[in-house]
Scaffold this motif. Structure first.
Motif, PDB file in Angstrom:
ATOM      1  N   ASP B 215       3.253 -41.178  -9.469  1.00 17.28           N
ATOM      2  CA  ASP B 215       1.843 -41.496  -9.756  1.00 17.28           C
ATOM      3  C   ASP B 215       1.824 -41.096 -11.387  1.00 17.28           C
ATOM      4  OD1 ASP B 215       0.457 -41.696  -7.235  1.00 17.28           O
ATOM      5  OD2 ASP B 215       1.227 -39.721  -6.925  1.00 17.28           O
ATOM      6  N   PHE B 216       2.572 -40.165 -11.823  1.00 16.47           N
ATOM      7  CA  PHE B 216       2.867 -39.947 -13.106  1.00 16.47           C
ATOM      8  C   PHE B 216       4.241 -39.954 -13.615  1.00 16.47           C
ATOM      9  CE2 PHE B 216      -1.083 -38.037 -11.454  1.00 16.47           C
ATOM     10  CZ  PHE B 216      -2.093 -38.462 -12.307  1.00 16.47           C
ATOM     11  N   THR B 217       4.541 -40.256 -14.875  1.00 17.84           N
ATOM     12  CA  THR B 217       5.908 -40.308 -15.326  1.00 17.84           C
ATOM     13  C   THR B 217       5.843 -39.625 -16.587  1.00 17.84           C
ATOM     14  OG1 THR B 217       6.366 -42.494 -14.188  1.00 17.84           O
ATOM     15  CG2 THR B 217       7.652 -42.116 -16.012  1.00 17.84           C
ATOM     16  N   ALA B 218       6.888 -38.874 -16.752  1.00 17.84           N
ATOM     17  CA  ALA B 218       7.324 -38.258 -17.940  1.00 17.84           C
ATOM     18  C   ALA B 218       8.527 -38.622 -18.424  1.00 17.84           C
ATOM     19  CB  ALA B 218       7.251 -36.610 -17.749  1.00 17.84           C
ATOM     20  N   PHE B 219       8.680 -39.023 -19.934  1.00 17.32           N
ATOM     21  CA  PHE B 219       9.948 -39.626 -20.387  1.00 17.32           C
ATOM     22  C   PHE B 219      10.535 -38.336 -21.430  1.00 17.32           C
ATOM     23  CE2 PHE B 219      11.893 -42.163 -23.929  1.00 17.32           C
ATOM     24  CZ  PHE B 219      13.141 -42.086 -23.476  1.00 17.32           C
ATOM     25  N   ILE B 226       8.795 -37.205 -24.745  1.00 10.15           N
ATOM     26  CA  ILE B 226       8.291 -38.323 -25.605  1.00 10.15           C
ATOM     27  C   ILE B 226       7.034 -38.978 -25.295  1.00 10.15           C
ATOM     28  CG2 ILE B 226       8.815 -40.538 -26.461  1.00 10.15           C
ATOM     29  CD1 ILE B 226      10.801 -38.153 -27.558  1.00 10.15           C
ATOM     30  N   GLU B 227       6.776 -39.264 -23.674  1.00 11.66           N
ATOM     31  CA  GLU B 227       5.656 -39.726 -23.269  1.00 11.66           C
ATOM     32  C   GLU B 227       5.182 -39.261 -21.975  1.00 11.66           C
ATOM     33  OE1 GLU B 227       5.210 -43.626 -24.447  1.00 11.66           O
ATOM     34  OE2 GLU B 227       3.497 -44.132 -22.931  1.00 11.66           O
ATOM     35  N   TYR B 228       3.903 -39.084 -21.733  1.00  8.65           N
ATOM     36  CA  TYR B 228       3.790 -38.662 -20.347  1.00  8.65           C
ATOM     37  C   TYR B 228       2.440 -39.535 -20.046  1.00  8.65           C
ATOM     38  CZ  TYR B 228       2.155 -35.575 -16.535  1.00  8.65           C
ATOM     39  OH  TYR B 228       1.632 -35.113 -15.422  1.00  8.65           O
ATOM     40  N   GLY B 229       2.615 -39.859 -18.835  1.00 12.56           N
ATOM     41  CA  GLY B 229       0.993 -40.510 -18.569  1.00 12.56           C
ATOM     42  C   GLY B 229       1.117 -41.260 -17.103  1.00 12.56           C
ATOM     43  N   ASP B 230       0.144 -41.979 -16.806  1.00 13.83           N
ATOM     44  CA  ASP B 230       0.083 -42.438 -15.392  1.00 13.83           C
ATOM     45  C   ASP B 230       1.229 -43.633 -15.440  1.00 13.83           C
ATOM     46  OD1 ASP B 230      -1.449 -45.444 -15.040  1.00 13.83           O
ATOM     47  OD2 ASP B 230      -2.279 -44.001 -16.630  1.00 13.83           O
ATOM     48  N   THR B 231       1.773 -43.905 -14.225  1.00 13.03           N
ATOM     49  CA  THR B 231       3.106 -44.695 -14.243  1.00 13.03           C
ATOM     50  C   THR B 231       2.838 -46.060 -14.412  1.00 13.03           C
ATOM     51  OG1 THR B 231       3.933 -43.238 -12.601  1.00 13.03           O
ATOM     52  CG2 THR B 231       4.968 -45.204 -12.467  1.00 13.03           C
ATOM     53  N   LYS B 232       1.612 -46.585 -14.126  1.00 10.13           N
ATOM     54  CA  LYS B 232       1.294 -47.803 -14.238  1.00 10.13           C
ATOM     55  C   LYS B 232       1.288 -48.095 -15.926  1.00 10.13           C
ATOM     56  CE  LYS B 232      -2.133 -51.561 -13.570  1.00 10.13           C
ATOM     57  NZ  LYS B 232      -2.515 -51.815 -14.981  1.00 10.13           N
ATOM     58  N   SER B 233       0.673 -47.353 -16.577  1.00  6.27           N
ATOM     59  CA  SER B 233       0.526 -47.358 -18.028  1.00  6.27           C
ATOM     60  C   SER B 233       1.815 -47.241 -18.738  1.00  6.27           C
ATOM     61  CB  SER B 233      -0.339 -46.498 -18.840  1.00  6.27           C
ATOM     62  OG  SER B 233      -1.733 -46.351 -18.209  1.00  6.27           O
ATOM     63  N   VAL B 234       2.666 -46.265 -18.316  1.00 10.62           N
ATOM     64  CA  VAL B 234       3.890 -45.961 -18.848  1.00 10.62           C
ATOM     65  C   VAL B 234       5.024 -47.264 -18.728  1.00 10.62           C
ATOM     66  CG1 VAL B 234       5.966 -44.739 -18.900  1.00 10.62           C
ATOM     67  CG2 VAL B 234       3.950 -43.418 -18.549  1.00 10.62           C
ATOM     68  N   PHE B 235       4.758 -47.926 -17.451  1.00 13.14           N
ATOM     69  CA  PHE B 235       5.803 -48.940 -17.227  1.00 13.14           C
ATOM     70  C   PHE B 235       5.252 -50.578 -17.942  1.00 13.14           C
ATOM     71  CE2 PHE B 235       8.040 -45.933 -14.624  1.00 13.14           C
ATOM     72  CZ  PHE B 235       9.132 -46.206 -15.008  1.00 13.14           C
ATOM     73  N   GLU B 236       3.812 -50.423 -17.948  1.00 19.71           N
ATOM     74  CA  GLU B 236       3.202 -51.629 -18.434  1.00 19.71           C
ATOM     75  C   GLU B 236       3.064 -51.972 -20.009  1.00 19.71           C
ATOM     76  OE1 GLU B 236      -0.234 -52.775 -16.383  1.00 19.71           O
ATOM     77  OE2 GLU B 236      -0.543 -54.484 -18.073  1.00 19.71           O
ATOM     78  N   ASN B 237       2.634 -50.554 -20.275  1.00 18.01           N
ATOM     79  CA  ASN B 237       2.356 -50.808 -21.843  1.00 18.01           C
ATOM     80  C   ASN B 237       2.410 -49.250 -22.456  1.00 18.01           C
ATOM     81  OD1 ASN B 237       1.276 -51.272 -24.410  1.00 18.01           O
ATOM     82  ND2 ASN B 237      -0.756 -51.033 -23.661  1.00 18.01           N
ATOM     83  N   PRO B 238       3.629 -48.790 -22.413  1.00 17.50           N
ATOM     84  CA  PRO B 238       4.061 -47.424 -23.166  1.00 17.50           C
ATOM     85  C   PRO B 238       3.667 -47.417 -24.446  1.00 17.50           C
ATOM     86  CG  PRO B 238       6.247 -48.669 -23.016  1.00 17.50           C
ATOM     87  CD  PRO B 238       4.878 -49.751 -22.370  1.00 17.50           C
TER      88      PRO B 238
END
Lengths: 214, 252
Positions: B215-219, B226-238
């Protein structure tokens, strides 16, 4: 080192740019047909059908890239948007073909339907500029250029509604001319909409933002 | 209601002179799957091991900053680390069942925590194996050696073993990297199901897996979040160019 997906993206881009050039040519020919009576109906039909088949080819290529490489981020946005843009280009072709149909279908002469109070040169010139701008914007991935489509689209809408008003206020004597003019400006207005959609796709590819240019 | 289960604040971890995690702060949502991705050596495993204080067991490890679980700082001096590790279970990259029977593997935790015996223990074993989607495959051979199971079954057994002590959080460190696609698909479906009841944190190298299950992804990159957010946003528009480059394979 280039990535495996890059060769596929390059192929898809080339296909989209080729479609853009063909689509612009198709719209230009259809305007010559309607405005100057040049008989290009058959030529435009072939071009329109070619655009449809290229659009299917682009879709197949895009699906293949998704299946093979599971693209994300800007790669995903590009592939998804190119699928949409391929469809937009096929619509340019289809509306162009429809424009070439008008006089043929209604069986009226071009000269009988030309009235100086109808700003047809103005609307067709602007739509042609939008088509060209949308294609340049996608070739260059130019957000600033894409955004100029917003003002152009509003201008086209404004002329479209002005034409509609004129058709009511000063209707041409022949009903066929009313129908012909109405269909012509309607198709142009739809082409302008698709140019704006393409501009929106360019902005989405580059920035990830979804904006409306209409 | 949406709650944050874990609140990580300014977390720094050193192994001797090596500054592995650098001022990491973010909140992890309850009953959701959070994926942690990043290149090798970026601090992913260290980060999840900080959530149940497993790093404490490594000689030369030093930690600063705070990790709150349900509002309690687990780095407070008076915390019971054994209770913490019961509450925060862990599953590792390579399935590591004990050289015992299937039953004894799952019963091991409840036995040492002295929470159950006899019939109650049987019930815990069955419930845990069911929750780990393994019960139907092993119910007739509970007393077989766990090593006779396939790799995917062994990993689900390890998940059942973690579930047997009623954890609230499950940490998974590359749980599918030693498994074939079919076994991976089962574990992934299981992770999604478990997140309805547990807070799941998965470290993965596999970007598509992160995209599928979380549901959420941290990089993480070089110890920094560097980045943390909902997975859709991270993979579509980081938001971060580093994330963009990493997930599109332009470096790393």
């Amino acid at each position: 080192m280039s990535r495996l997906i890059d060769a596929g993206l390059e192929q898809l881009s080339r296909l989209i740019f080729k479609m853009g050039d063909l689509a612009e040519k198709t719209v230009l020919l259809s305007l010559d047909c309607y405005m100057k009576g040049v008989d290009v109906h058959e030529k435009v039909r072939v071009l329109s059908e070619t655009l449809v088949s290229l659009s299917e080819e682009a879709e197949d290529k895009a699906v293949e890239l998704i299946a093979r490489y599971q693209p994300v981020a800007s790669d995903l946005r590009t592939i998804k948007s190119y699928m949409k843009i391929a469809y937009d280009f096929s619509r340019y072709g289809r509306y162009a073909w429809d424009i070439t149909h008008i006089h043929k279908r209604l069986d009226i002469k071009l000269d009988e339907c030309r009235f100086p109070w109808m700003p047809l040169e103005e609307i067709s010139g602007k739509v042609l500029r939008m088509v060209h701008t949308s294609i340049e914007a996608i070739k260059k991935h130019d957000v600033a250029l894409a955004k100029t489509l917003n003002a152009m689209e509003r201008e086209v809408d404004e002329i479209y509604y002005r034409c509609l008003d004129k058709l009511v206020e000063q209707p041409p004597p022949l009903t066929g001319c009313v129908v012909s003019t109405l269909l012509f400006i309607r198709h142009l207005e739809r082409i302008a909409d698709h140019a704006a959609y393409i501009g929106e796709s360019v902005i989405y590819i580059v920035t990830g933002e979804r904006v409306s240019l209409r | 209601m949406v709650n944050d289960k874990i609140d990580i604040r300014n977390l720094n971890v050193w192994f001797r002179d090596n500054h592995v995690l650098k001022d990491v702060s973010f909140k992890i949502r309850e009953n959701a799957v959070t994926a942690i991705m990043g290149p090798s050596g970026c601090g992913k495993t260290t980060l999840i091991r900080a959530i149940n204080r497993m790093n404490d067991l490594i000689y030369g490890c030093r930690t600063s900053g705070d990790v709150y679980i349900d509002g309690h700082n687990i780095y407070d001096g008076n915390i019971n680390v054994y209770e913490l590790r019961r509450k925060v279970g862990m599953v590792f990259q390579k399935p590591n069942p004990f050289p015992k029977s299937i039953y004894e593997n799952v019963a091991f935790g409840p036995r040492i925590h002295k929470v159950a015996s006899g019939r109650e223990l049987d019930e815990i074993v069955e419930r845990s194996l069911r929750e780990a989607a393994l019960w139907d495959e092993v119910k007739d051979r509970l007393h077989d050696n766990a090593f006779n199971l396939s790799g995917g079954q062994q990993q689900r057994l390890c998940i059942a073993r973690a579930l047997a002590v009623k954890p609230e959080i499950i940490l998974m460190d590359e749980p599918c990297s030693a498994l074939d696609p079919a076994a991976t698909a089962k574990i992934e479906a299981l992770i999604r199901r478990l997140s309805k009841k547990y807070t799941v944190i998965v470290v993965t190298h596999n970007l598509q897996q992160a995209a599928r299950i979380s549901d959420f992804t941290a990089f993480l990159y070089m110890g920094k979040l560097i980045e943390y957010g909902d997975t859709k946003s991270v993979f579509e528009n980081p938001h971060s160019e580093l994330t963009e480059k990493y997930i599109t394979g332009k470096f790393g």
